[in-house]
Design a protein around this motif. Sequence first.
Motif, PDB file in Angstrom:
ATOM      1  N   ARG A   1      50.734 -27.306 -14.899  1.00  0.00           N
ATOM      2  CA  ARG A   1      49.953 -27.600 -13.709  1.00  0.00           C
ATOM      3  C   ARG A   1      48.798 -28.504 -14.104  1.00  0.00           C
ATOM      4  O   ARG A   1      48.450 -28.608 -15.286  1.00  0.00           O
ATOM      5  CB  ARG A   1      49.438 -26.327 -13.037  1.00  0.00           C
ATOM      6  CG  ARG A   1      48.373 -25.569 -13.818  1.00  0.00           C
ATOM      7  CD  ARG A   1      47.909 -24.358 -13.025  1.00  0.00           C
ATOM      8  NE  ARG A   1      46.916 -23.602 -13.767  1.00  0.00           N
ATOM      9  CZ  ARG A   1      46.407 -22.436 -13.374  1.00  0.00           C
ATOM     10  NH1 ARG A   1      46.822 -21.883 -12.236  1.00  0.00           N
ATOM     11  NH2 ARG A   1      45.500 -21.812 -14.098  1.00  0.00           N
ATOM     12  N   GLY A   2      48.218 -29.184 -13.109  1.00  0.00           N
ATOM     13  CA  GLY A   2      47.097 -30.073 -13.369  1.00  0.00           C
ATOM     14  C   GLY A   2      47.068 -31.199 -12.361  1.00  0.00           C
ATOM     15  O   GLY A   2      47.990 -31.359 -11.540  1.00  0.00           O
ATOM     16  N   PRO A   3      46.025 -32.037 -12.399  1.00  0.00           N
ATOM     17  CA  PRO A   3      45.895 -33.136 -11.435  1.00  0.00           C
ATOM     18  C   PRO A   3      46.963 -34.205 -11.585  1.00  0.00           C
ATOM     19  O   PRO A   3      47.164 -35.022 -10.683  1.00  0.00           O
ATOM     20  CB  PRO A   3      44.500 -33.698 -11.730  1.00  0.00           C
ATOM     21  CG  PRO A   3      44.226 -33.303 -13.144  1.00  0.00           C
ATOM     22  CD  PRO A   3      44.895 -31.978 -13.340  1.00  0.00           C
ATOM     23  N   ASN A   4      47.663 -34.198 -12.718  1.00  0.00           N
ATOM     24  CA  ASN A   4      48.728 -35.169 -12.960  1.00  0.00           C
ATOM     25  C   ASN A   4      50.053 -34.757 -12.316  1.00  0.00           C
ATOM     26  O   ASN A   4      50.965 -35.571 -12.187  1.00  0.00           O
ATOM     27  CB  ASN A   4      48.952 -35.333 -14.462  1.00  0.00           C
ATOM     28  CG  ASN A   4      49.216 -34.008 -15.144  1.00  0.00           C
ATOM     29  OD1 ASN A   4      48.456 -33.050 -14.967  1.00  0.00           O
ATOM     30  ND2 ASN A   4      50.279 -33.921 -15.914  1.00  0.00           N
ATOM     31  N   VAL A   5      50.176 -33.493 -11.918  1.00  0.00           N
ATOM     32  CA  VAL A   5      51.441 -32.983 -11.385  1.00  0.00           C
ATOM     33  C   VAL A   5      51.563 -33.336  -9.904  1.00  0.00           C
ATOM     34  O   VAL A   5      50.610 -33.173  -9.135  1.00  0.00           O
ATOM     35  CB  VAL A   5      51.534 -31.457 -11.569  1.00  0.00           C
ATOM     36  CG1 VAL A   5      52.827 -30.914 -10.967  1.00  0.00           C
ATOM     37  CG2 VAL A   5      51.454 -31.098 -13.058  1.00  0.00           C
TER      38      VAL A   5
ATOM     39  N   LEU B   1      47.637 -32.193 -23.045  1.00  0.00           N
ATOM     40  CA  LEU B   1      46.550 -33.149 -22.900  1.00  0.00           C
ATOM     41  C   LEU B   1      45.405 -32.518 -22.109  1.00  0.00           C
ATOM     42  O   LEU B   1      45.607 -31.547 -21.378  1.00  0.00           O
ATOM     43  CB  LEU B   1      47.060 -34.412 -22.200  1.00  0.00           C
ATOM     44  CG  LEU B   1      48.055 -35.248 -23.013  1.00  0.00           C
ATOM     45  CD1 LEU B   1      48.681 -36.324 -22.141  1.00  0.00           C
ATOM     46  CD2 LEU B   1      47.377 -35.877 -24.227  1.00  0.00           C
ATOM     47  N   PRO B   2      44.189 -33.054 -22.235  1.00  0.00           N
ATOM     48  CA  PRO B   2      43.057 -32.497 -21.488  1.00  0.00           C
ATOM     49  C   PRO B   2      43.345 -32.425 -19.989  1.00  0.00           C
ATOM     50  O   PRO B   2      43.865 -33.368 -19.400  1.00  0.00           O
ATOM     51  CB  PRO B   2      41.929 -33.487 -21.795  1.00  0.00           C
ATOM     52  CG  PRO B   2      42.292 -34.075 -23.118  1.00  0.00           C
ATOM     53  CD  PRO B   2      43.791 -34.166 -23.114  1.00  0.00           C
ATOM     54  N   GLY B   3      43.034 -31.291 -19.390  1.00  0.00           N
ATOM     55  CA  GLY B   3      43.235 -31.104 -17.960  1.00  0.00           C
ATOM     56  C   GLY B   3      44.609 -30.606 -17.572  1.00  0.00           C
ATOM     57  O   GLY B   3      44.843 -30.281 -16.410  1.00  0.00           O
ATOM     58  N   VAL B   4      45.538 -30.550 -18.547  1.00  0.00           N
ATOM     59  CA  VAL B   4      46.905 -30.096 -18.275  1.00  0.00           C
ATOM     60  C   VAL B   4      47.029 -28.628 -18.647  1.00  0.00           C
ATOM     61  O   VAL B   4      46.679 -28.226 -19.758  1.00  0.00           O
ATOM     62  CB  VAL B   4      47.941 -30.920 -19.059  1.00  0.00           C
ATOM     63  CG1 VAL B   4      49.347 -30.346 -18.866  1.00  0.00           C
ATOM     64  CG2 VAL B   4      47.897 -32.376 -18.635  1.00  0.00           C
ATOM     65  N   GLY B   5      47.524 -27.819 -17.718  1.00  0.00           N
ATOM     66  CA  GLY B   5      47.838 -26.431 -18.014  1.00  0.00           C
ATOM     67  C   GLY B   5      49.278 -26.318 -18.465  1.00  0.00           C
ATOM     68  O   GLY B   5      50.168 -26.932 -17.877  1.00  0.00           O
ATOM     69  N   LEU B   6      49.509 -25.550 -19.512  1.00  0.00           N
ATOM     70  CA  LEU B   6      50.846 -25.394 -20.082  1.00  0.00           C
ATOM     71  C   LEU B   6      51.062 -23.926 -20.400  1.00  0.00           C
ATOM     72  O   LEU B   6      50.205 -23.295 -21.017  1.00  0.00           O
ATOM     73  CB  LEU B   6      50.977 -26.234 -21.360  1.00  0.00           C
ATOM     74  CG  LEU B   6      52.224 -26.024 -22.225  1.00  0.00           C
ATOM     75  CD1 LEU B   6      53.448 -26.581 -21.535  1.00  0.00           C
ATOM     76  CD2 LEU B   6      52.039 -26.674 -23.590  1.00  0.00           C
ATOM     77  N   ARG B   7      52.192 -23.377 -19.950  1.00  0.00           N
ATOM     78  CA  ARG B   7      52.510 -21.996 -20.305  1.00  0.00           C
ATOM     79  C   ARG B   7      54.013 -21.844 -20.490  1.00  0.00           C
ATOM     80  O   ARG B   7      54.806 -22.607 -19.934  1.00  0.00           O
ATOM     81  CB  ARG B   7      51.995 -21.019 -19.251  1.00  0.00           C
ATOM     82  CG  ARG B   7      52.731 -21.040 -17.918  1.00  0.00           C
ATOM     83  CD  ARG B   7      52.098 -20.061 -16.922  1.00  0.00           C
ATOM     84  NE  ARG B   7      52.847 -19.975 -15.665  1.00  0.00           N
ATOM     85  CZ  ARG B   7      52.469 -19.270 -14.607  1.00  0.00           C
ATOM     86  NH1 ARG B   7      51.320 -18.601 -14.642  1.00  0.00           N
ATOM     87  NH2 ARG B   7      53.212 -19.232 -13.507  1.00  0.00           N
ATOM     88  N   ILE B   8      54.380 -20.846 -21.297  1.00  0.00           N
ATOM     89  CA  ILE B   8      55.776 -20.516 -21.559  1.00  0.00           C
ATOM     90  C   ILE B   8      56.006 -19.115 -21.006  1.00  0.00           C
ATOM     91  O   ILE B   8      55.267 -18.177 -21.341  1.00  0.00           O
ATOM     92  CB  ILE B   8      56.106 -20.535 -23.071  1.00  0.00           C
ATOM     93  CG1 ILE B   8      55.639 -21.843 -23.723  1.00  0.00           C
ATOM     94  CG2 ILE B   8      57.602 -20.311 -23.291  1.00  0.00           C
ATOM     95  CD1 ILE B   8      56.336 -23.079 -23.234  1.00  0.00           C
ATOM     96  N   VAL B   9      57.012 -18.957 -20.145  1.00  0.00           N
ATOM     97  CA  VAL B   9      57.277 -17.659 -19.534  1.00  0.00           C
ATOM     98  C   VAL B   9      58.736 -17.260 -19.741  1.00  0.00           C
ATOM     99  O   VAL B   9      59.609 -18.112 -19.943  1.00  0.00           O
ATOM    100  CB  VAL B   9      56.952 -17.670 -18.020  1.00  0.00           C
ATOM    101  CG1 VAL B   9      55.476 -17.998 -17.782  1.00  0.00           C
ATOM    102  CG2 VAL B   9      57.841 -18.642 -17.264  1.00  0.00           C
ATOM    103  N   ASP B  10      58.981 -15.952 -19.665  1.00  0.00           N
ATOM    104  CA  ASP B  10      60.352 -15.453 -19.803  1.00  0.00           C
ATOM    105  C   ASP B  10      61.076 -15.513 -18.467  1.00  0.00           C
ATOM    106  O   ASP B  10      60.544 -16.035 -17.476  1.00  0.00           O
ATOM    107  CB  ASP B  10      60.344 -14.038 -20.395  1.00  0.00           C
ATOM    108  CG  ASP B  10      59.636 -13.016 -19.511  1.00  0.00           C
ATOM    109  OD1 ASP B  10      59.457 -13.269 -18.292  1.00  0.00           O
ATOM    110  OD2 ASP B  10      59.251 -11.951 -20.040  1.00  0.00           O
ATOM    111  N   ASP B  11      62.276 -14.969 -18.418  1.00  0.00           N
ATOM    112  CA  ASP B  11      63.094 -15.037 -17.208  1.00  0.00           C
ATOM    113  C   ASP B  11      62.447 -14.324 -16.015  1.00  0.00           C
ATOM    114  O   ASP B  11      62.746 -14.628 -14.867  1.00  0.00           O
ATOM    115  CB  ASP B  11      64.478 -14.447 -17.464  1.00  0.00           C
ATOM    116  CG  ASP B  11      65.310 -15.290 -18.422  1.00  0.00           C
ATOM    117  OD1 ASP B  11      64.982 -16.482 -18.595  1.00  0.00           O
ATOM    118  OD2 ASP B  11      66.268 -14.760 -19.011  1.00  0.00           O
ATOM    119  N   GLU B  12      61.557 -13.373 -16.309  1.00  0.00           N
ATOM    120  CA  GLU B  12      60.875 -12.636 -15.234  1.00  0.00           C
ATOM    121  C   GLU B  12      59.529 -13.266 -14.876  1.00  0.00           C
ATOM    122  O   GLU B  12      58.792 -12.729 -14.046  1.00  0.00           O
ATOM    123  CB  GLU B  12      60.651 -11.174 -15.648  1.00  0.00           C
ATOM    124  CG  GLU B  12      61.885 -10.298 -15.516  1.00  0.00           C
ATOM    125  CD  GLU B  12      62.927 -10.598 -16.570  1.00  0.00           C
ATOM    126  OE1 GLU B  12      62.554 -10.684 -17.760  1.00  0.00           O
ATOM    127  OE2 GLU B  12      64.114 -10.768 -16.215  1.00  0.00           O
ATOM    128  N   GLY B  13      59.193 -14.381 -15.534  1.00  0.00           N
ATOM    129  CA  GLY B  13      57.932 -15.050 -15.247  1.00  0.00           C
ATOM    130  C   GLY B  13      56.747 -14.507 -16.010  1.00  0.00           C
ATOM    131  O   GLY B  13      55.599 -14.885 -15.733  1.00  0.00           O
TER     132      GLY B  13
END
Length: 204
Positions: A72-76, A46-58
Motif C-alpha cells: 500500500r502507499g501513494p504509488n498504488v 521504498l520510502p512511503g511504501v507499505g509492504l507485508r507478507i501474509v499467509d493464506d488466512e491473511g
Amino acid sequence: EWQARTGHLILERYGMSETLMLTSNPCKPQDGDQGQRIGGTVGPALPGVGLRIVDDEGQPCAVDEIGHVQVRGPNVFSGYWQMPEKTAEEFTADGWFKTGDVGRVGANGYLTLIGRSKDLIISGGFNVYPAEIEGFLNELPGVGESAVIGVPHPDFGEAVVAVITPAGQPDPEALIKTLKDRIAGFKVPKRILVVPELPRNAMG
C-alpha cells in the motif's frame, strides 16, 4: 556470471503496472548509507511504501516465511477502470493491494520473490512454489532450464513434475536423488521429463 565479468551486481527492483516501483536494492551502494545490494532479492520497500507478507488466512508471516505479498502507499492505484468487482477482489478490507506475488522478507527487510500465487502447486496439503524448485534444478549439472508444474494425482491432489531442457546428458533419476538431499520431500518432483526446448510466448 555478470558479476564475474563486470565487477557489478545487477540492480534488482520490483514494481507493477498497478503500483509503479515498490522495492529496490540500493542504486549506489558504494555511498555507504544505502545498504548493500543483495543478489536474488529485490531490496527493501521504498520510502512511503507499505509492504507485508501474509499467509493464506491473511495473517502476518514470520521473518523468512513464504507468503502472499501485499502493498500500500501513494504509488498504488485506486482501482481498475470501471471494474468495481475486480477492484474489490484485489484489495483487502484494510486497504492493502494483493499483488498476486509470493515472497519472503528477511531480517534485513529485503524482499525475495518466490513466484506467482497462480502458479502454486498444492500437493498433499503442502504449498509448493515452482520458482523455488526451478532455482534448485537450474543449478544442477545437465540442466539447461526448467519448468515445474502440478499435475493431477489421485492421492495428493497434485503431484510435482519438472520439465527440463538438457545441457549435456541429464539423468532424471540422479537429479531427483540430488534434490532429495537438498529440499523437503514434498517439493521433490515425482518425475523429470527431458524435452528439446520449452515453449515460449511472444515475450520470450
